[in-house]
Design a protein around this motif. Sequence first.
Motif, PDB file in Angstrom:
ATOM      1  N   ALA A 207      39.715  63.040  39.039  1.00  0.00           N
ATOM      2  CA  ALA A 207      38.759  62.796  38.949  1.00  0.00           C
ATOM      3  C   ALA A 207      38.362  62.694  40.541  1.00  0.00           C
ATOM      4  CB  ALA A 207      38.132  62.286  37.972  1.00  0.00           C
ATOM      5  N   ARG A 208      38.473  61.395  40.615  1.00  0.00           N
ATOM      6  CA  ARG A 208      37.635  60.687  42.174  1.00  0.00           C
ATOM      7  C   ARG A 208      37.891  61.080  43.500  1.00  0.00           C
ATOM      8  NH1 ARG A 208      40.456  57.781  46.062  1.00  0.00           N
ATOM      9  NH2 ARG A 208      41.919  57.237  44.241  1.00  0.00           N
ATOM     10  N   ILE A 209      39.502  61.654  43.405  1.00  0.00           N
ATOM     11  CA  ILE A 209      40.223  62.779  44.929  1.00  0.00           C
ATOM     12  C   ILE A 209      39.562  63.592  44.651  1.00  0.00           C
ATOM     13  CG2 ILE A 209      41.832  63.243  46.323  1.00  0.00           C
ATOM     14  CD1 ILE A 209      43.592  60.738  45.356  1.00  0.00           C
TER      15      ILE A 209
ATOM     16  N   GLY B 239      42.791  63.200  29.602  1.00  0.00           N
ATOM     17  CA  GLY B 239      42.289  62.307  29.912  1.00  0.00           C
ATOM     18  C   GLY B 239      41.388  62.939  30.640  1.00  0.00           C
ATOM     19  N   LEU B 240      40.893  63.402  31.919  1.00  0.00           N
ATOM     20  CA  LEU B 240      39.582  64.247  32.330  1.00  0.00           C
ATOM     21  C   LEU B 240      38.809  64.188  31.468  1.00  0.00           C
ATOM     22  CD1 LEU B 240      41.372  66.139  34.980  1.00  0.00           C
ATOM     23  CD2 LEU B 240      40.800  64.526  35.493  1.00  0.00           C
TER      24      LEU B 240
ATOM     25  N   ALA C 233      44.913  64.729  19.159  1.00  0.00           N
ATOM     26  CA  ALA C 233      44.454  64.732  20.010  1.00  0.00           C
ATOM     27  C   ALA C 233      45.395  65.410  20.806  1.00  0.00           C
ATOM     28  CB  ALA C 233      44.479  63.326  21.330  1.00  0.00           C
ATOM     29  N   GLU C 234      46.874  65.120  20.631  1.00  0.00           N
ATOM     30  CA  GLU C 234      48.923  65.929  20.834  1.00  0.00           C
ATOM     31  C   GLU C 234      48.939  65.664  19.244  1.00  0.00           C
ATOM     32  OE1 GLU C 234      49.351  64.264  24.664  1.00  0.00           O
ATOM     33  OE2 GLU C 234      48.001  62.470  24.082  1.00  0.00           O
ATOM     34  N   VAL C 235      49.748  66.661  19.254  1.00  0.00           N
ATOM     35  CA  VAL C 235      51.061  66.672  18.801  1.00  0.00           C
ATOM     36  C   VAL C 235      52.505  67.302  18.507  1.00  0.00           C
ATOM     37  CG1 VAL C 235      49.730  69.378  17.742  1.00  0.00           C
ATOM     38  CG2 VAL C 235      51.013  67.568  15.914  1.00  0.00           C
ATOM     39  N   ALA C 236      53.661  66.806  18.115  1.00  0.00           N
ATOM     40  CA  ALA C 236      54.384  67.205  18.318  1.00  0.00           C
ATOM     41  C   ALA C 236      54.776  67.135  16.759  1.00  0.00           C
ATOM     42  CB  ALA C 236      55.870  66.024  18.999  1.00  0.00           C
TER      43      ALA C 236
END
Length: 508
Positions: A244-246, A264-265, A431-434
């Motif tokens: 994000a910063r860059i 995450g962003l 958020a995530e799943v498998a």
Amino acid sequence: MAASNVTETLRRQARQRPDREALVDGDTRWTYAELDADVDRHAAALRDAGITADDLVGVLGRNSGTYVVELLALSRIGAVSVPLNWRLHPNEQTYVFDQAGITGLLYDDDFADDAARLTAATGVRTVVANGERVVDGAGRLTDLLDGQPPGVRVADAEKGPGDVHRLLYTSGTTARPKGVVHTYGNLTANHLAQVLELELTPADRILVSAPLFHVSGLEAPGLATFVAGATMVLTPTFKPADIARIAAGERITGMVLAAQILFGLLDLAEPPDLSTLRYLLFAGVAPAVRREVKRRLPHVRLVDTFGMTELCNGVCYMDAAHEESKLGALGAPFPGVHIRIVDETFQPVPPGVEGEIVVRGEKVSPGYWNDDEANRRTRRDGWFLTGDVGRIDADGYLWFVDRRTDLIKSGGENVASAEVERVVAQHPDVAEVAVIGVPDPRWDEVPKAFVVLRPGATTTGEDIRDHCRAELARYKVPKYVQIVASLPRNDSGKVLKKSLREAAAVTG
């Protein structure tokens, strides 16, 4: 397709746009004229160290300007580069060295201990230290560079389309890593396709956060950035805060992100300034997440893709005109690429019918290094067998269904784990799943979902099952839902379903 040494591009850019910024690594910046000259210096230095066009050279380091320059210098010499996955255990690295026949090694200070072990355990004969930690028998890069005369030039080695440019070792989720061959012809085809499909121009500033030992870092668009005369910007890590910063500070116009980095962003307390971002390339993101990204970044083209190391990155990108109407599809084939869906007898199936995805074209690797058995298993009549299940619609767009090995056989029915994952991912707290198949005494296999919840969520496994019951046939609803803190992933960001299956076998 005619091919040439990829470093010939630098000569052309140094002539046509010498003062345009080519490469950024923190506070260090190269114009095209400076980058071309630096590649010459490094090529001469590595040549003086003993590296020749006959060598396979491992490169062991994190993303840096030196790493990029060394890859280009090896190409200029004509040596075969082998970018090394630095997360591998030393025993695994030793296997890669022996299987490939690596004879040279370039390494950063962080990996000096690994370099020492590899030097002692393998047949490597030319070793160069990029930093200050010099193992026995190694030369120091700074000393080699200091020995070069001002303005030294090294001619680009002449290369044809079938000549080997590099080896990339796959993550090895089910077996030993395999060395995927990338030829100069593969790179030429990919670079032209990247420029065309992503509409790259010299005004672009492309962020490379994926590791340079991975095809996403090298080829999405990676080195094609230089073909477009654009600017490559490196990140020291692939942490969301760094990216994000860059991205904001360097006014990035395009980047590729793994799904977990994208999450995450989105979850950063202070949203990054991405006003200059023109496209975002990713794969494996649920439609609901795409819609949320589009809501937050309405000006950004969201590009889903189907690709793998064996295909020299993606073979299709979703175009801007259809990213909404074809939401969930992966795009249409690149120029010079053919994608076909075949049944179990290798016969083409009609549009909309599921089958194995097979690919041929100038971007497709000719095979695995020193692995005839794997080549026989994955090639047929000029086609590469991906092992993935998909369908192509009437308009020619590819839709991914599942990995063939991830199909769950339940009561005589095939359940695509990706379909179950898609539904679970639509739950607002997920958020995530498998999803994997686990043994069942009645149904042979049943789905089990491993779920990572969003921060603060208190959703239960039964809540997830209720959500699925509203969207899926009963036999597709996960019989088990396990809430976990994280999912196991390999160095490319892919979920290690093998690890989940092993854990499920132990815990039940």
